[in-house]
Design an enzyme around this catalytic site. Structure first.
Site, PDB file in Angstrom:
ATOM      1  CB  CYS A  85      -0.977  -0.030   1.181  1.00  0.00           C
ATOM      2  SG  CYS A  85      -2.325   1.160   1.029  1.00  0.00           S
ATOM      3  CG  HIS A 202      -3.259  -3.589   3.405  1.00  0.00           C
ATOM      4  ND1 HIS A 202      -2.319  -2.872   4.122  1.00  0.00           N
ATOM      5  CD2 HIS A 202      -3.904  -2.697   2.631  1.00  0.00           C
ATOM      6  CE1 HIS A 202      -2.404  -1.597   3.801  1.00  0.00           C
ATOM      7  NE2 HIS A 202      -3.357  -1.462   2.897  1.00  0.00           N
ATOM      8  CD  GLU A 204      -0.443  -5.321   5.984  1.00  0.00           C
ATOM      9  OE1 GLU A 204      -0.455  -5.918   4.891  1.00  0.00           O
ATOM     10  OE2 GLU A 204      -0.750  -4.122   6.120  1.00  0.00           O
TER      11      GLU A 204
END
Lengths: 231, 101
Positions: A85, A202, A204
């Site tokens: 991002c 994302h 994560e």
């Protein structure tokens, strides 16, 4: 395996990124943007957020931070680097990845679970996947529209530099479609040597069932452990 | 290269003439390249249409930087500043406006 996670002023997802590194079996190392030294880490993650408030352009000022000079130098020597991002925006602004991220075509911030197709399963960050595998991870951005000149896009596609692409709309799935108007549905790209990867979604945030829509994101962080050993 | 006179932005830290003695004012305009779509400009255009300004055919939104520099501007340095930081040459065009005398 020591994986550095850089915190810039305005980083938001550095803690989640460090946690994903730990869940994957690596040792997260906190790095500060104003330092010069990468502390001998084996790979680096640039997390999401709004570094420097997105002033000037998203990622523009962070790309000129002192630590980024070390990241650029080491990346040219093969250090694996992942930009997520805002981290992707920083890598484009730093010249490590081609193209640019601009305001979403619909002008809205888009936050949802997103289907992706993995097109390159041989970069430092994607060997845990298979080519063509479909995964679901969250996407959340307001300036995530990937753009480049048509000739550059043709060249990138020809060189196989597209790592992940937004899946085309699947009625009823709720996770398909291009969320921001990115050229050719591109969600992430890689450097010529496959060591630097940037993507807007994302991974994560998708590392365990309790908090994410899947555990698909973990693959990015397990991949690099293998890449570092192989290097 | 476009040139414009100094002294048009009086007040604040500036002297009565508009700028401090020995200080030059340099303006940098940045706008998205024509081939990059500009959804913000399009939103402005849509608002203009709703306000009845139907004669406006297109709006491109950009950024306007005003730099005050000591002494005579170093054109090469300012061009580097404009092209490497103030604008992203992948997506944006940049224009440097230097003061006349």
């Amino acid at each position: 395996m020591r994986i550095g996670v850089i915190t810039f002023p305005g980083s938001l997802d550095d803690v989640d990124a460090a946690r994903a590194v730990r869940l994957a079996g690596g040792e997260p190392v906190a790095l500060w943007h104003a330092d010069d030294d990468l502390s001998g880490v084996d790979a680096v993650v640039l997390p999401g957020g709004f570094s420097y408030g997105d002033y000037l352009r998203a990622g523009a000022i962070a790309a000129r931070a002192p630590l980024m000079r070390s990241v650029v130098d080491r990346a040219h020597a093969g250090l694996p680097v992942l930009g997520i991002c805002n981290g992707f925006q920083v890598l484009c602004e730093a010249g490590l990845l081609p193209g640019a991220l601009t305001r979403n075509s619909h002008l809205h911030f888009r936050n949802r679970d997103q289907g992706l197709t993995v097109e390159r399963a041989d970069t430092a960050w994607t060997t845990s996947f298979t080519q063509g595998q479909q995964i679901v991870v969250p996407v959340k951005n307001g300036e995530g529209r990937y753009v480049a000149a048509d000739a550059d896009l043709d060249r990138l596609e020809g060189e196989g530099r597209v790592v992940v692409r937004y899946v085309s709309t699947t009625p009823g799935s709720g996770v398909g479609g291009n969320p921001n108007g990115s050229s050719r549905d591109i969600a992430g790209v890689t450097s010529a040597d496959g060591r630097v990867v940037g993507l807007m979604p994302h991974p994560e945030h998708a590392v365990e069932a309790l908090t994410g829509p899947s555990e698909d994101g973990l693959g990015f962080f397990t991949s690099v452990l293998t890449a570092v050993v192989a290097a | 290269m476009h040139r414009r006179s100094t002294g048009q932005c009086g007040g604040g830290r500036s002297s009565g003439a508009g700028t401090l003695v020995g200080v030059s004012q340099v303006v940098v305009d940045v706008v998205l390249k024509p081939e990059i779509s500009d959804p913000q400009g399009q939103a402005v255009l849509g608002a203009l249409g709703r306000l009845g300004h139907t004669g406006v055919r297109s709006v491109r939104q950009g950024k306007h930087f005003v730099l005050e520099v000591d002494g005579d501007p170093d054109v090469a340095e300012l061009r580097q500043i404009a092209e490497t930081l103030l604008a992203n040459p992948v997506i944006e065009d940049v224009e440097l406006h230097l003061p006349t005398d």
